[in-house]
Structures are given as C-alpha cells and as structure tokens.
Design an enzyme around this catalytic site. Structure first.
Site, PDB file in Angstrom:
ATOM      1  N   HIS A 185     129.226  84.908  41.591  1.00  0.00           N
ATOM      2  CA  HIS A 185     129.413  85.077  40.144  1.00  0.00           C
ATOM      3  C   HIS A 185     128.978  83.844  39.356  1.00  0.00           C
ATOM      4  O   HIS A 185     128.491  83.984  38.222  1.00  0.00           O
ATOM      5  CB  HIS A 185     130.846  85.535  39.845  1.00  0.00           C
ATOM      6  CG  HIS A 185     131.808  84.499  39.402  1.00  0.00           C
ATOM      7  ND1 HIS A 185     132.455  83.646  40.280  1.00  0.00           N
ATOM      8  CD2 HIS A 185     132.268  84.175  38.160  1.00  0.00           C
ATOM      9  CE1 HIS A 185     133.261  82.855  39.605  1.00  0.00           C
ATOM     10  NE2 HIS A 185     133.177  83.151  38.310  1.00  0.00           N
ATOM     11  N   SER A 222     137.866  80.067  38.933  1.00  0.00           N
ATOM     12  CA  SER A 222     137.458  80.126  40.337  1.00  0.00           C
ATOM     13  C   SER A 222     136.316  79.153  40.595  1.00  0.00           C
ATOM     14  O   SER A 222     136.300  78.457  41.609  1.00  0.00           O
ATOM     15  CB  SER A 222     137.029  81.546  40.706  1.00  0.00           C
ATOM     16  OG  SER A 222     138.093  82.455  40.566  1.00  0.00           O
ATOM     17  N   GLU A 223     135.338  79.129  39.674  1.00  0.00           N
ATOM     18  CA  GLU A 223     134.246  78.158  39.754  1.00  0.00           C
ATOM     19  C   GLU A 223     133.785  77.746  38.368  1.00  0.00           C
ATOM     20  O   GLU A 223     133.965  78.488  37.395  1.00  0.00           O
ATOM     21  CB  GLU A 223     133.043  78.712  40.534  1.00  0.00           C
ATOM     22  CG  GLU A 223     133.175  78.713  42.036  1.00  0.00           C
ATOM     23  CD  GLU A 223     133.613  80.047  42.588  1.00  0.00           C
ATOM     24  OE1 GLU A 223     133.994  80.098  43.766  1.00  0.00           O
ATOM     25  OE2 GLU A 223     133.585  81.035  41.840  1.00  0.00           O
ATOM     26  N   THR A 224     133.201  76.557  38.316  1.00  0.00           N
ATOM     27  CA  THR A 224     132.547  76.023  37.125  1.00  0.00           C
ATOM     28  C   THR A 224     131.181  75.512  37.572  1.00  0.00           C
ATOM     29  O   THR A 224     131.054  74.921  38.647  1.00  0.00           O
ATOM     30  CB  THR A 224     133.362  74.867  36.516  1.00  0.00           C
ATOM     31  OG1 THR A 224     134.629  75.375  36.077  1.00  0.00           O
ATOM     32  CG2 THR A 224     132.642  74.240  35.333  1.00  0.00           C
TER      33      THR A 224
END
Length: 294
Positions: free
Chosen positions: A77, A46-48
């Site tokens: 998160h 979803s994200e880095t």
C-alpha cells in the site's frame, strides 16, 4: 529550519475512512534515517514513505518505507499510495513509475478515471521465494485459535516473500473473524525461529467465492492489525498460483472488514522466466495535507 510537506491518504478504498492510511513525504531530501523513523513513529500509521531523488535518473524516485519501528524493504500500500500522491502533485512524469527500494525496483502503473489518477497497480520486485513452514499449532496459538481452525489441505502455514516476508496461513471461514493476536505466543514462536527475528507477520485468509477475505497481525512490529497488506496479498497470489497448474490467475481480496476499514485489492500472478511473480492494485482517496518544520 526546513519545512517538509506531507500528504495522507487511504489506500485500497474508494471512500474516506476506509482502506489503509498512509503518510507520504513527497520531497524528503535532507532527512536522515533516524528522523524518517521518528516521523513514521509519530505519524503512527502502518507505514510512512519518504520520496528522494533516484540514484539512477532512468527511474522516477527512491522511496524509503518505514513502519512504526523499522524500515521496510518493500510494501504494497505504500507504493500504491505514493504513486497516487506523486501523480496528483504533478510529479509522476508519466503513467509508469519506477521506484528504487531496498528489495529492488518496483514498477507502478497509474490508474486513471475521467482524466484523474484514482489509484495504481504495482509489480512486486522479486519472484516468489519459499522460506520454510510452520506447524498449525504455532500459528493457531498466535491467532488465539484452535489448531483445527488452520486449514492445511492446500498448504501448511508457510513463510514466503516477494521482497518482504510473511507467514501465510489459511483458516476456516468461521475462524477468520474471531482471531485475535496473542502477544505471548508471538514472542514464543519468534524466539524459537531465529530467521524471523523480531518481525513475525502472520497473514491469514479464508476463501470467499472466487476471491479471499484476509487479516494480518504483526504486533511485534507495532501493528496489532493491518487494514490492507498489499505485499502479503501479492505473496499469497503468487503462492496460490505456484500450487496450481494454471499459467496465471486474478482475483479480488477483501481485508480490514473486522476493523471497520474495509479494503479491496486486485491481485494478479503469473509465471515468468525467473519464477512466479505477482502484482497488487487498488484505488486511493486523499485525506490531509500538512507541513512539519524541523
């Protein structure tokens, strides 16, 4: 060629293979924007996040957050997980961290248990802003639900932000699990709303005792469903408080159950001089460590 180390972890969970996966590059100095975006797409989470030296030495770090297709001004998160990684690597420099991000300064408080960092709580960088409402039929179509499944007695579906915007909608409890994204409807609604651009993220929830259960779809941004969306949960907490007469509130949220990645988030909201503010916190579990040579 230069080596860049990364750590992956599951956020908002106490067990591996739960929560929301995150990849963190704790020393990303030397990476340009295009490479960060390519790495985020390759990691396919979803994200880095990419940690850089702070512009202001009074702060802990500059943190850049990318989803699969674009840079994010703020997200929940990724901040919780990045703080956890820095603490575990001995790079936190204290129990309170300050991250410089596109949406502003994010304060992070580490959570410890038996002398070890087990998670974190973050304060969203901005007070609640309300950005307009949507018709129940628009949101129902995006979620493959009937309009009557959208609950409007507390609020209409509303676009709101604490630094990154989401459309927040309450649904009937029996409809929560049957929802699925309708990509054509998403494209149609987004095209009719210039203000959302190509990112239409719908966070929908149902009451669950004193807390909530939630899901989040953002297929136009490459996220069919998100196991845990800290920033959206915090925005909802702020919205819920704004609709009440209470000075503050706190509750638990569950997300990701339908994906088999149950996540548990602790939410707080309070009234401040500049408006309604909110925080989100939870635990983390480290998964993998690796190196990429570029």
């Amino acid at each position: 060629m230069t080596s860049y180390h990364y750590v992956t972890l599951d956020v908002f969970t106490e067990r591996r293979f739960g929560g929301n996966p995150l990849a963190v590059f704790p020393n990303a100095d030397g990476l340009d924007t295009a490479t960060m975006q390519a790495l985020a797409a390759e990691m396919n989470y979803s994200e880095t996040t990419f940690v850089l030296p702070p512009r202001d030495p009074a702060n802990t770090a500059q943190v850049r957050i990318f989803n699969r297709t674009a840079e994010m001004p703020f997200a929940g998160h990724p901040n919780v997980g990045t703080a956890h990684v820095l603490a575990r690597l001995g790079l936190a420099g204290g129990n309170v961290l300050r991250f410089e991000e596109l949406a502003g300064l994010v304060e992070v408080r580490l959570m410890h248990e038996n002398g070890e960092c087990v998670g974190a709580e973050i304060d969203a960088p901005q007070p609640l802003s309300m950005l307009g409402t949507f018709g129940p039929e628009e949101i129902a179509a995006c979620l493959s639900l009937a309009p009557e499944h959208i609950v409007t007695r507390n609020h209409l579906p509303v676009r709101a932000s604490l630094g990154v915007d989401f459309v927040l909608a309450e649904v009937a409890p029996e409809a929560l699990g049957r929802a699925t994204p309708d990509l054509a409807a998403y494209r149609r609604v987004a095209a009719a709303r210039d203000e959302v651009g190509e990112r239409l993220s719908i966070f929908f929830y149902a009451a669950d005792g004193e807390g909530i259960r939630a899901r989040m779809f953002a297929p136009l941004a490459g996220t069919w469903e998100d196991p845990a969306t800290g920033s959206a949960n915090a925005t909802l907490a702020a919205l819920r408080l704004s609709l009440s007469d209470a000075p503050a509130l706190a509750y638990q949220a569950v997300q990701g159950f339908e994906m088999g990645r149950e996540s548990r988030l602790a939410l707080r909201a309070w009234r401040a001089d500049d408006g309604v503010r909110a925080s989100v916190g939870g635990r983390c579990v480290e998964m993998f460590r690796g190196t990429i040579v570029l």
